[in-house]
Design a protein around this motif. Structure first.
Motif, PDB file in Angstrom:
ATOM      1  N   GLU A  58       0.583  -1.207  -0.490  1.00  0.00           N
ATOM      2  CA  GLU A  58       0.288   0.412  -0.023  1.00  0.00           C
ATOM      3  C   GLU A  58       0.787   1.331  -0.199  1.00  0.00           C
ATOM      4  OE1 GLU A  58      -0.345   0.292   4.650  1.00  0.00           O
ATOM      5  OE2 GLU A  58      -2.136  -0.317   3.456  1.00  0.00           O
ATOM      6  N   ASP A  59       2.578   1.286   0.484  1.00  0.00           N
ATOM      7  CA  ASP A  59       3.098   2.256   0.266  1.00  0.00           C
ATOM      8  C   ASP A  59       4.062   2.351  -0.878  1.00  0.00           C
ATOM      9  OD1 ASP A  59       2.624   3.117   3.560  1.00  0.00           O
ATOM     10  OD2 ASP A  59       3.289   1.481   3.914  1.00  0.00           O
ATOM     11  N   GLY A  60       3.711   1.564  -1.885  1.00  0.00           N
ATOM     12  CA  GLY A  60       3.679   1.795  -2.938  1.00  0.00           C
ATOM     13  C   GLY A  60       5.327   0.998  -3.150  1.00  0.00           C
ATOM     14  N   VAL A  61       5.855  -0.603  -1.943  1.00  0.00           N
ATOM     15  CA  VAL A  61       7.382  -0.041  -2.119  1.00  0.00           C
ATOM     16  C   VAL A  61       7.005  -2.338  -2.761  1.00  0.00           C
ATOM     17  CG1 VAL A  61       9.156  -0.768  -0.089  1.00  0.00           C
ATOM     18  CG2 VAL A  61       7.906   0.626  -0.068  1.00  0.00           C
ATOM     19  N   TYR A 110       9.838   5.190   9.207  1.00  0.00           N
ATOM     20  CA  TYR A 110       8.813   5.679   8.239  1.00  0.00           C
ATOM     21  C   TYR A 110       7.374   5.908   9.526  1.00  0.00           C
ATOM     22  CZ  TYR A 110      10.269   5.899   4.171  1.00  0.00           C
ATOM     23  OH  TYR A 110      10.899   6.076   2.749  1.00  0.00           O
ATOM     24  N   ALA A 111       6.492   7.040   9.847  1.00  0.00           N
ATOM     25  CA  ALA A 111       5.254   6.456  10.768  1.00  0.00           C
ATOM     26  C   ALA A 111       4.720   5.098   9.985  1.00  0.00           C
ATOM     27  CB  ALA A 111       4.667   7.686  11.012  1.00  0.00           C
ATOM     28  N   ASP A 112       3.821   4.335  11.727  1.00  0.00           N
ATOM     29  CA  ASP A 112       3.357   2.974  11.294  1.00  0.00           C
ATOM     30  C   ASP A 112       4.053   2.884  10.007  1.00  0.00           C
ATOM     31  OD1 ASP A 112       2.067   4.077  13.619  1.00  0.00           O
ATOM     32  OD2 ASP A 112       0.174   5.787  12.582  1.00  0.00           O
ATOM     33  N   ARG A 113       4.756   1.918   9.682  1.00  0.00           N
ATOM     34  CA  ARG A 113       5.309   0.999   8.649  1.00  0.00           C
ATOM     35  C   ARG A 113       6.943   0.418   9.418  1.00  0.00           C
ATOM     36  NH1 ARG A 113       7.943   3.358   3.185  1.00  0.00           N
ATOM     37  NH2 ARG A 113       9.307   1.464   2.492  1.00  0.00           N
ATOM     38  N   ASP A 114       7.037  -0.732   9.127  1.00  0.00           N
ATOM     39  CA  ASP A 114       7.755  -1.121   9.541  1.00  0.00           C
ATOM     40  C   ASP A 114       9.264  -1.611   8.347  1.00  0.00           C
ATOM     41  OD1 ASP A 114       6.952  -2.579  11.683  1.00  0.00           O
ATOM     42  OD2 ASP A 114       6.118  -4.261  10.780  1.00  0.00           O
ATOM     43  N   VAL A 115      10.712  -1.203   9.050  1.00  0.00           N
ATOM     44  CA  VAL A 115      11.611  -1.302   8.400  1.00  0.00           C
ATOM     45  C   VAL A 115      12.714  -1.677   9.116  1.00  0.00           C
ATOM     46  CG1 VAL A 115      13.441   0.949   7.543  1.00  0.00           C
ATOM     47  CG2 VAL A 115      11.467   1.736   7.790  1.00  0.00           C
ATOM     48  N   VAL A 123      12.058  -1.867  12.629  1.00  0.00           N
ATOM     49  CA  VAL A 123      11.374  -1.176  13.903  1.00  0.00           C
ATOM     50  C   VAL A 123      10.579  -0.308  13.404  1.00  0.00           C
ATOM     51  CG1 VAL A 123      12.726   1.226  15.092  1.00  0.00           C
ATOM     52  CG2 VAL A 123      13.533  -0.331  14.853  1.00  0.00           C
ATOM     53  N   ARG A 124       9.468   0.356  13.897  1.00  0.00           N
ATOM     54  CA  ARG A 124       7.771   0.975  13.201  1.00  0.00           C
ATOM     55  C   ARG A 124       8.261   2.553  14.404  1.00  0.00           C
ATOM     56  NH1 ARG A 124       2.767  -1.328  13.435  1.00  0.00           N
ATOM     57  NH2 ARG A 124       3.604  -2.898  11.614  1.00  0.00           N
ATOM     58  N   ALA A 125       8.293   3.539  13.677  1.00  0.00           N
ATOM     59  CA  ALA A 125       8.665   4.643  13.982  1.00  0.00           C
ATOM     60  C   ALA A 125       7.236   4.862  14.516  1.00  0.00           C
ATOM     61  CB  ALA A 125       9.330   5.859  13.603  1.00  0.00           C
ATOM     62  N   THR A 126       7.432   6.574  15.195  1.00  0.00           N
ATOM     63  CA  THR A 126       5.872   6.795  15.224  1.00  0.00           C
ATOM     64  C   THR A 126       6.146   8.623  14.838  1.00  0.00           C
ATOM     65  OG1 THR A 126       7.465   8.656  17.344  1.00  0.00           O
ATOM     66  CG2 THR A 126       6.144   6.934  17.495  1.00  0.00           C
ATOM     67  N   SER A 127       7.083   9.109  14.114  1.00  0.00           N
ATOM     68  CA  SER A 127       7.203   9.596  12.867  1.00  0.00           C
ATOM     69  C   SER A 127       8.014   9.326  11.972  1.00  0.00           C
ATOM     70  CB  SER A 127       7.014  11.081  13.630  1.00  0.00           C
ATOM     71  OG  SER A 127       8.676  11.680  14.117  1.00  0.00           O
ATOM     72  N   ASN A 128       8.064   9.788  10.608  1.00  0.00           N
ATOM     73  CA  ASN A 128       9.162   9.792   9.268  1.00  0.00           C
ATOM     74  C   ASN A 128      10.027  10.725  10.328  1.00  0.00           C
ATOM     75  OD1 ASN A 128       6.951   9.500   8.123  1.00  0.00           O
ATOM     76  ND2 ASN A 128       6.638  10.522   6.304  1.00  0.00           N
ATOM     77  N   THR A 129      11.373  10.067   9.729  1.00  0.00           N
ATOM     78  CA  THR A 129      12.273  10.566  10.261  1.00  0.00           C
ATOM     79  C   THR A 129      13.606  10.494   8.645  1.00  0.00           C
ATOM     80  OG1 THR A 129      13.905   8.561  10.244  1.00  0.00           O
ATOM     81  CG2 THR A 129      11.693   9.358  12.063  1.00  0.00           C
ATOM     82  N   GLY A 130      14.860  10.891   9.267  1.00  0.00           N
ATOM     83  CA  GLY A 130      15.860  11.322   8.868  1.00  0.00           C
ATOM     84  C   GLY A 130      16.653   9.261   8.646  1.00  0.00           C
ATOM     85  N   LEU A 131      17.945  10.510   8.060  1.00  0.00           N
ATOM     86  CA  LEU A 131      18.646   8.757   8.136  1.00  0.00           C
ATOM     87  C   LEU A 131      19.043   8.396   9.872  1.00  0.00           C
ATOM     88  CD1 LEU A 131      19.227   6.746   6.045  1.00  0.00           C
ATOM     89  CD2 LEU A 131      21.700   8.413   5.987  1.00  0.00           C
ATOM     90  N   GLU A 168       6.883   0.368  17.807  1.00  0.00           N
ATOM     91  CA  GLU A 168       7.150  -1.099  18.187  1.00  0.00           C
ATOM     92  C   GLU A 168       8.899  -1.444  17.605  1.00  0.00           C
ATOM     93  OE1 GLU A 168       4.841  -5.538  17.685  1.00  0.00           O
ATOM     94  OE2 GLU A 168       4.955  -3.862  16.533  1.00  0.00           O
ATOM     95  N   ALA A 169       9.038  -2.707  18.198  1.00  0.00           N
ATOM     96  CA  ALA A 169      10.059  -3.022  17.348  1.00  0.00           C
ATOM     97  C   ALA A 169      10.303  -4.162  17.743  1.00  0.00           C
ATOM     98  CB  ALA A 169      11.605  -1.936  18.419  1.00  0.00           C
ATOM     99  N   VAL A 170      11.143  -5.552  16.456  1.00  0.00           N
ATOM    100  CA  VAL A 170      10.696  -6.579  16.800  1.00  0.00           C
ATOM    101  C   VAL A 170      12.516  -7.292  16.832  1.00  0.00           C
ATOM    102  CG1 VAL A 170      10.275  -8.909  15.878  1.00  0.00           C
ATOM    103  CG2 VAL A 170       9.053  -6.924  16.469  1.00  0.00           C
ATOM    104  N   ILE A 171      12.868  -7.865  17.022  1.00  0.00           N
ATOM    105  CA  ILE A 171      13.900  -8.135  17.408  1.00  0.00           C
ATOM    106  C   ILE A 171      14.751  -9.737  17.183  1.00  0.00           C
ATOM    107  CG2 ILE A 171      15.993  -8.264  18.892  1.00  0.00           C
ATOM    108  CD1 ILE A 171      14.988  -6.174  20.592  1.00  0.00           C
ATOM    109  N   ARG A 172      14.934 -10.295  15.847  1.00  0.00           N
ATOM    110  CA  ARG A 172      15.545 -11.118  15.830  1.00  0.00           C
ATOM    111  C   ARG A 172      16.410 -12.015  16.409  1.00  0.00           C
ATOM    112  NH1 ARG A 172      11.880  -9.478  11.355  1.00  0.00           N
ATOM    113  NH2 ARG A 172       9.755  -9.465  11.847  1.00  0.00           N
TER     114      ARG A 172
END
Length: 342
Positions: free
Chosen positions: A70-73, A148-153, A168-176, A219-223
């Motif tokens: 849905e994010d075009g990714v 990105y906000a509400d998107r797992d990276v 990592v799913r951040a609370t807002s869009n960020t830089g690098l 939220e962060a998922v650690i594998r």
């Protein structure tokens, strides 16, 4: 006739302009890294496209198909160095892009991340704020990603640290933003003591600088991976990831998700990073002592036979000396018999 030709020409021009406006584009990093997830974004006239077909061809080999979310990714993980061709198709439109796939040593070069979001901070990597003494660090690995906000990276780690992925799913869009995993020699001097259980490894996970890891993570998922040999050697029944938080060790919900070679793979989730962690094994203890049966008061009461009363059946207490009298009479009878024979 001329009027019809003019209308037809205008329609052709409008159609050409429409197709031009709807041309696809592929947004991707300058290069990809072997073993790391590559994310590309497909858009049309600035709007991301969901459901576009994306084909990745590495070194002229067999195409690998993916579809944009849905994010075009769309994502792809190259396993070899070389040249990667990317083709996107959507409703008759096509876009192509070529980039190189490079071998990068994790300790020396930081990997490129996803494309920057439309909103966010600067384009430079943030670095991390680690307070662990270098003398207690076996190895460290750092990676950079746009969040990105509400998107797992996902950050991928390949140098041999126990954590191989951090989503990592951040609370807002960020830089690098930089993420760093540190494998420690021993328990950090910044904690009050070790956790309960058998410790496999102590690790630190840092995200960004300052309080970013504790304040900007939804939220962060650690594998992570644990050696099968270590589990067998220590008789471990279950594996947990524990996080040091608010002055004590907290058990994170941990699930086994698979295995790879000689390792078992696990994942745990938390709502903050830039913290210390421990991979811990536990074993259920079996009771070695038998349960004793309680003794009732009835068992402790000494019972005595009742004296037989007159008229009742049964044997009562004997009369004192009565048996001795019968014995004496028998002895005298024997003596008289012997004398008579003589």
């Amino acid at each position: 006739m001329k009027r019809g030709m003019i209308v037809a020409g205008m329609l052709l021009m409008f159609s050409a302009l429409t197709v031009s406006a709807q041309a696809l584009s592929i947004d991707a990093p300058e290069y990809a890294v072997v073993g790391e997830t590559l994310s590309v974004t497909v858009a049309s006239d600035g709007d991301v496209i969901e459901g576009a077909d994306v084909y990745f061809v590495l070194n002229g080999g067999t195409p690998t198909h993916a579809r944009t979310d849905e994010d075009g990714v769309a994502v792809y993980k190259p396993l070899l160095a070389g040249t990667l061709g990317i083709t996107a198709r959507y409703e008759g439109l096509t876009a192509e892009k070529t980039l190189s796939v490079e071998e990068v040593k994790a300790k020396e070069v930081k990997a490129k991340g996803t494309s920057p979001p439309n909103e966010g901070g600067s384009s430079g990597a943030s670095g991390v704020s680690s307070d662990e003494p270098s003398s207690n660090i076996v190895m460290r690995e750092i990676r950079d990603q746009y969040l990105y906000a509400d998107r797992d990276v996902t950050y991928s780690f390949t140098s041999g640290v126990p954590v191989y992925e951090l989503a990592v799913r951040a609370t807002s869009n960020t830089g690098l933003i930089s993420a760093q995993v540190e494998l420690l020699k021993d328990l950090s001097g910044r904690v009050s003591g070790p956790p309960d259980g058998v410790v496999d490894e102590y690790i630190n996970i840092w995200l960004g600088k300052g309080d970013f890891g504790s304040q900007s993570v939804k939220e962060a998922v650690i594998r992570f991976r644990v050696s099968k040999d270590w589990i067998s050697e220590h008789g471990v029944d279950s594996v947990l990831l524990m996080q040091y938080s608010d002055g004590g060790w907290v058990e994170l919900e941990t699930a086994r998700i698979g295995e790879s070679g000689g390792d078992l793979l696990y994942e745990s989730s938390t709502d903050h990073l830039s913290s210390r962690f421990a991979i811990v094994g536990t074993a259920e203890e079996t009771a070695s002592t038998e349960e004793s049966m309680p003794v009732s008061e009835e068992d402790l009461v000494e019972t005595t036979p009742e004296r037989a009363t007159e008229g009742e059946e049964g044997v009562g207490f004997p009369i004192p000396g009565f048996g001795a009298i019968f014995s004496l009479i028998g002895l005298l009878a024997t003596v008289f018999l012997l004398r008579g024979r003589l």
